[in-house]
Design an enzyme around this catalytic site. Structure first.
Site, PDB file in Angstrom:
ATOM      1  N   ASP A  28     -12.985 -25.499  27.034  1.00 23.90           N
ATOM      2  CA  ASP A  28     -11.925 -25.386  28.030  1.00 23.90           C
ATOM      3  C   ASP A  28     -10.662 -26.017  27.466  1.00 23.90           C
ATOM      4  O   ASP A  28     -10.730 -26.973  26.679  1.00 23.90           O
ATOM      5  CB  ASP A  28     -12.327 -26.098  29.324  1.00 23.90           C
TER       6      ASP A  28
ATOM      7  N   ASP B  85      -8.886 -23.605  23.000  1.00 19.81           N
ATOM      8  CA  ASP B  85      -7.724 -22.801  23.371  1.00 19.81           C
ATOM      9  C   ASP B  85      -8.039 -21.360  23.002  1.00 19.81           C
ATOM     10  O   ASP B  85      -8.044 -20.997  21.826  1.00 19.81           O
ATOM     11  CB  ASP B  85      -6.483 -23.296  22.618  1.00 19.81           C
ATOM     12  N   VAL B  86      -8.313 -20.531  24.007  1.00 23.21           N
ATOM     13  CA  VAL B  86      -8.751 -19.157  23.731  1.00 23.21           C
ATOM     14  C   VAL B  86      -7.658 -18.309  23.101  1.00 23.21           C
ATOM     15  O   VAL B  86      -7.947 -17.257  22.508  1.00 23.21           O
ATOM     16  CB  VAL B  86      -9.275 -18.465  25.009  1.00 23.21           C
TER      17      VAL B  86
ATOM     18  N   ASN C 123     -14.695 -16.214  30.042  1.00 22.65           N
ATOM     19  CA  ASN C 123     -14.404 -16.502  31.445  1.00 22.65           C
ATOM     20  C   ASN C 123     -13.007 -17.070  31.669  1.00 22.65           C
ATOM     21  O   ASN C 123     -12.449 -16.922  32.754  1.00 22.65           O
ATOM     22  CB  ASN C 123     -15.452 -17.488  31.978  1.00 22.65           C
TER      23      ASN C 123
ATOM     24  N   TYR D 100      -1.492 -10.119  36.926  1.00 24.24           N
ATOM     25  CA  TYR D 100      -2.921 -10.442  36.884  1.00 24.24           C
ATOM     26  C   TYR D 100      -3.754  -9.161  36.951  1.00 24.24           C
ATOM     27  O   TYR D 100      -4.710  -8.987  36.175  1.00 24.24           O
ATOM     28  CB  TYR D 100      -3.275 -11.372  38.034  1.00 24.24           C
TER      29      TYR D 100
ATOM     30  N   LYS E  79      -6.436  -7.750  34.078  1.00 27.59           N
ATOM     31  CA  LYS E  79      -7.856  -7.482  34.294  1.00 27.59           C
ATOM     32  C   LYS E  79      -8.192  -6.006  34.063  1.00 27.59           C
ATOM     33  O   LYS E  79      -9.310  -5.677  33.645  1.00 27.59           O
ATOM     34  CB  LYS E  79      -8.269  -7.931  35.695  1.00 27.59           C
TER      35      LYS E  79
ATOM     36  N   THR F 264     -12.862 -20.422  44.371  1.00 33.54           N
ATOM     37  CA  THR F 264     -12.487 -21.381  43.338  1.00 33.54           C
ATOM     38  C   THR F 264     -11.016 -21.718  43.554  1.00 33.54           C
ATOM     39  O   THR F 264     -10.379 -21.210  44.485  1.00 33.54           O
ATOM     40  CB  THR F 264     -12.674 -20.801  41.926  1.00 33.54           C
TER      41      THR F 264
END
Length: 279
Positions: free
Chosen positions: A40, A62-63, A89, A154, A158, A189
């Protein structure tokens, strides 16, 4: 339903694993005997989460940085063995009117939600394809198929994840690497903090998404929507006249969920973090 015997011993890497869906998925798979590693961007939070879960491998990831991602996967493979499953994720969901969204925020959404998934999928495939075994599970969203005012960028991110996943599934079908997508509805969440959700519909829980991921590991397939009802309603738009599907969206209040009906005070902490204002 997935059983512990189908998951036990598998090495699973989860990005964005410090909170929400990522944390719930790590816990669920750990309880079924998987060797789970979580990464994360929030180093303090992921260390706390990793310690709480009793994991051997956890840390900052860090993706959007290929070097960071590769180093994390290398660490996992040194300590746990070859990665069997990567769950992409990590993602952010800033909300607001499109014309008011700063370009910096638009780029940040695409960088984390799309480029991060591309980076992870590529690095995983480079490891999995030579041994003709592995599974990449991308956490997408029903927003990738359902236009949701207040979430334009967003939704675009996706939709890109869904297209990427389907294409990679076809490209690597004969090389033993599986690709799947999970499409959650509104999930309880921090991403939906300060919002009420769709009228008459229950939000999903992070544990529901975790169970869906486990199901895909046990029995790989192209996609799974959570909840099934929300997935069916979104799918129905392809068979209904446009005016009818737009009427239904209006009836469920989707036009206002992330615009007019937001408790901005309750959502402010998440928005600051998602937009990178606390960094």
């Amino acid at each position: 339903m997935a059983t512990a015997t189908t998951i036990a011993g598998k090495v699973v890497v989860i990005t964005g694993g410090a909170r929400g869906i990522g944390f719930a998925t790590a816990k669920h798979l750990r309880d079924q005997g998987a060797q789970v590693a979580i990464g994360d961007i929030d180093e303090a939070k992921v260390k706390e989460a990793g310690a709480d879960l009793g994991l051997e491998v956890y840390g900052r990831l860090d993706v959007t940085d290929p070097d960071s991602f590769a180093a994390f996967l290398d660490q996992v493979e040194r300590q746990l063995g070859p990665v069997d499953v990567l769950v992409n994720n990590a993602g952010i969901m800033p909300a607001g009117r499109f014309d008011e969204e700063p370009d910096r925020v638009s780029r940040r959404i695409m960088d984390i939600n799309v480029h991060g998934v591309i980076v992870g999928s590529k690095l995983a495939t480079q490891r999995m394809a030579p041994r003709r075994s592995g599974h990449v599970i991308n956490i997408a969203s029903l927003a990738g198929e359902a236009p949701t005012p207040g979430l334009a960028t967003y939704c675009a991110s996706k939709a890109a994840v869904l297209a990427l996943t389907d294409t990679l599934r076809a490209e690597y079908r004969e090389q033993g690497v599986e690709f799947s997508a999970v499409l959650p509805t509104f999930t309880n969440t921090e991403l939906v903090s300060g919002t009420a959700g769709a009228k008459g519909m229950k939000n999903a829980e992070p544990e529901d998404i975790a169970a869906a991921v486990a199901g895909l590991i046990a029995k790989p397939k192209r996609r799974v929507a959570v909840t099934k009802l929300a997935g069916a309603l979104v799918a129905s738009q392809y068979f209904l006249p446009t005016k009818v599907s737009e009427y239904l969206a209006h009836a469920f209040g989707l036009e206002k969920v992330f615009l007019d009906d937001v408790d901005t005070a309750a959502r402010s902490a998440y928005e600051r973090r998602a937009r990178g204002e606390d960094e």
